[in-house]
Design an enzyme around this catalytic site. Structure first.
Site, mmCIF file in Angstrom:
data_model
loop_
_atom_site.group_PDB
_atom_site.id
_atom_site.type_symbol
_atom_site.label_atom_id
_atom_site.label_comp_id
_atom_site.label_asym_id
_atom_site.label_seq_id
_atom_site.Cartn_x
_atom_site.Cartn_y
_atom_site.Cartn_z
ATOM 1 N N GLY A 144 -5.975 -6.011 1.399
ATOM 2 C CA GLY A 144 -4.639 -5.876 1.970
ATOM 3 C C GLY A 144 -4.040 -7.229 2.305
ATOM 4 N N LYS B 39 -13.223 -10.333 7.876
ATOM 5 C CA LYS B 39 -14.061 -9.165 8.229
ATOM 6 C C LYS B 39 -15.524 -9.475 7.880
ATOM 7 C CE LYS B 39 -10.657 -5.425 7.992
ATOM 8 N NZ LYS B 39 -10.155 -4.266 7.227
ATOM 9 N N ARG C 159 0.835 -1.217 0.000
ATOM 10 C CA ARG C 159 0.000 0.000 0.000
ATOM 11 C C ARG C 159 0.869 1.266 0.000
ATOM 12 N NH1 ARG C 159 -5.283 -1.382 3.847
ATOM 13 N NH2 ARG C 159 -6.567 -2.127 2.135
ATOM 14 N N GLY D 49 -12.565 -4.182 1.568
ATOM 15 C CA GLY D 49 -13.982 -3.822 1.600
ATOM 16 C C GLY D 49 -14.343 -2.802 0.525
HETATM 17 P P1 ADP Z 1 -8.549 -8.621 3.080
HETATM 18 O O1 ADP Z 1 -7.632 -7.771 3.921
HETATM 19 O O2 ADP Z 1 -7.833 -9.270 1.966
HETATM 20 O O3 ADP Z 1 -9.768 -7.867 2.618
HETATM 21 P P2 ADP Z 1 -9.718 -9.793 5.475
HETATM 22 O O4 ADP Z 1 -9.082 -8.726 6.287
HETATM 23 O O5 ADP Z 1 -11.206 -9.838 5.413
HETATM 24 O O6 ADP Z 1 -9.100 -9.810 3.993
HETATM 25 O O7 ADP Z 1 -9.293 -11.221 6.013
HETATM 26 C C1 ADP Z 1 -7.953 -11.634 6.103
HETATM 27 C C2 ADP Z 1 -7.758 -12.498 7.307
HETATM 28 O O8 ADP Z 1 -8.728 -13.522 7.330
HETATM 29 C C3 ADP Z 1 -6.433 -13.192 7.295
HETATM 30 O O9 ADP Z 1 -5.648 -12.662 8.342
HETATM 31 C C4 ADP Z 1 -6.795 -14.673 7.555
HETATM 32 O O10 ADP Z 1 -5.961 -15.269 8.518
HETATM 33 C C5 ADP Z 1 -8.193 -14.578 8.086
HETATM 34 N N1 ADP Z 1 -8.989 -15.808 7.905
HETATM 35 C C6 ADP Z 1 -9.364 -16.398 6.769
HETATM 36 N N2 ADP Z 1 -10.067 -17.517 7.005
HETATM 37 C C7 ADP Z 1 -10.127 -17.661 8.361
HETATM 38 C C8 ADP Z 1 -10.703 -18.608 9.236
HETATM 39 N N3 ADP Z 1 -11.348 -19.663 8.773
HETATM 40 N N4 ADP Z 1 -10.583 -18.399 10.559
HETATM 41 C C9 ADP Z 1 -9.920 -17.315 11.021
HETATM 42 N N5 ADP Z 1 -9.343 -16.386 10.247
HETATM 43 C C10 ADP Z 1 -9.452 -16.550 8.931
HETATM 44 C C1 3PG Z 2 -8.852 -1.908 4.832
HETATM 45 O O1 3PG Z 2 -7.803 -2.423 5.236
HETATM 46 O O2 3PG Z 2 -9.753 -2.556 4.261
HETATM 47 C C2 3PG Z 2 -8.984 -0.404 4.952
HETATM 48 O O3 3PG Z 2 -7.802 0.178 5.404
HETATM 49 C C3 3PG Z 2 -10.174 -0.023 5.825
HETATM 50 O O4 3PG Z 2 -9.992 -0.487 7.133
HETATM 51 P P1 3PG Z 2 -11.261 -0.673 8.088
HETATM 52 O O5 3PG Z 2 -12.021 -1.883 7.581
HETATM 53 O O6 3PG Z 2 -10.735 -0.851 9.479
HETATM 54 O O7 3PG Z 2 -12.130 0.560 7.932
HETATM 55 MG MG MG Z 3 -7.616 -7.272 5.987
#
Ligand code: ADP
Ligand code: 3PG
Ligand code: MG
Length: 393
Positions: free
Chosen positions: A350, A199, A38, A373
């Protein structure tokens, strides 16, 4: 989406330019930046400002400190990495607003940078408090939105500030909008959406608009749990977030009426207390002390089959806890098999971007968005507050 007025069209020499970046980067347990993507992706905007002689004030959030100063989320490690990437020291103001920030901005010279401390140390950031937004806006003369990953948030730095200052889109935001628009305007069918991650509360409500837009939705990661539970599976001690039942029911209704196929895991790799390795169980028989951490081999195969013949694929969210080598195989196998299929493949998020890199599959994507998101909402054709507030070109 209509193009936004861009950074290239405004004079910046000698001006105080307030830039919202999304340096919400993955961190190692000691705080160090685990992945600087990023930061690197913001370089076109930062290099332009430096070369043009702007006085650049950077602002970002890191993590979710919930309105309190929390040393775990200081931007110190981030400015450390940023300084290395820019080849120029970037000082950190101890607070986003107040005397220190004001004095440091006033002392900036042409071509220099200043970073404000984590915006989310203030409750006014997420609340889009007028006083906080006003104090931030007061620091600059021009606002540049380059935090694509945060444009889905209506916060002080993403909406409050651009309402108070002349504003333009930075080069990263322009590029993200251009690339991701290809998924909104007429994606070549069959279009497959592969979603996962953690998330859940944030992302799940947005999956409904894939119905009718994508032909197939593959759901893995912790994101699959509410859908599996709605289908009657007891997932033992797996991560549970209540209150999603209505949204899940609405999703299934929309999927059915639009003819969109939804593929959920049929087997899961679990972790159990006192057991060192990982076990695989069908979703119908997850032991009560087990918590699901990855999709199982049968699920990987079912997902990969859906890629055959697809023309467009959007991926966001790891399919398991891929940072842990015991729970990496699901994401690894599905992404490798995706890489072997031709088509327009876009990744977002990310954590997803970092995992794609670690697994050596980044090269198979036509575009990797810095948004998680935000990208998920954008590709569904939704209006994002941080973009809506910017003037059109
Ligand atoms: P991104 O940042 O790509 O949008 P998220 O922040 O939503 O993705 O999710 C990423 C996290 O989800 C990773 O740290 C991963 O370890 C976690 N994750 C994925 N599947 C599981 C699971 N079954 N249980 C707990 N954590 C999980
Ligand atoms: C992300 O990592 O998706 C953005 O930086 C937004 O973070 P947030 O979901 O905590 O608002
Ligand atoms: Mg994330």
């Amino acid at each position: 989406m209509a193009a936004k007025k861009g950074l290239g069209s405004v004079p910046v020499h000698g001006r105080r330019v307030l830039v919202r970046v999304d340096f919400n980067v993955p961190q190692l347990p000691n705080g160090q930046v685990a992945d600087d993507r990023r930061i690197v992706e913001a370089l076109p905007t930062l290099n332009h400002l430096r070369a043009a002689g702007a006085r650049t004030i950077l602002m970002t959030h890191l993590g979710r400190p919930e309105g309190r100063r929390d040393p775990r989320f200081t931007l110190r490690p981030v400015v450390h990495r940023l300084s290395a990437v820019l080849g120029q020291p970037v000082p950190l103001a101890e607070d986003a607003v107040g005397v220190d920030a004001l004095q440091r901005t006033a002392r900036l010279e042409n071509g220099q940078f200043l970073m404000l401390e984590n915006l989310r140390f203030h409750p006014g950031e997420e609340a889009n408090d007028p006083g906080f937004a006003g104090a931030l806006a007061h620091l600059g003369e021009l606002f540049v939105e380059d935090a694509f990953g945060t444009v889905h948030r209506a916060h002080a730095s993403t909406v409050g500030v651009p309402k108070r200052l002349p504003s333009v889109a930075g080069f990263l935001v322009e590029r993200e909008v251009r690339e991701l628009s290809r998924l909104v305007e007429d994606p070549a069918p069959p279009y497959v959406a592969l979603v996962g991650g953690a998330k859940v509360v944030d992302k799940l409500p947005f999956l409904t608009s894939f119905c009718g837009r994508a032909q197939t939705i593959l759901i893995g990661g912790a994101l699959a749990f509410p859908f599996l539970r709605a289908r009657g599976y007891d997932l033992g001690s797996s991560l549970a977030e209540p209150g999603l039942e209505t949204t899940v029911a609405e999703f299934f209704r929309r999927a059915e009426s639009s003819g969109t196929e939804v593929v959920l895991p049929t087997d899961l790799v679990v972790e159990r207390p006192g057991v060192a390795g990982a076990e695989t169980h069908p979703v119908a028989s997850i032991p009560s002390d087990a918590s699901a951490q990855d999709i199982g081999p049968e699920t990987r195969d079912r997902f990969a089959q859906r890629f055959l013949g697809s023309k467009t694929v959007f991926w966001n969210g790891p399919l398991g806890r891929a940072e842990d080598s015991r729970f990496r195989a699901g994401t690894q196998e599905v992404l490798s098999r995706l890489g072997a299929v031709p088509g327009y493949h876009v990744a977002a998020g990310g954590d997803s971007a970092r995992i794609a890199q670690d697994l050596g599959v980044s090269g198979s994507f036509a575009f990797i968005s810095t948004g998680g998101g935000a990208a998920l909402e954008f590709v569904q054709g939704l209006s994002l507050p941080g973009l809506a507030v910017l003037p059109d070109a």
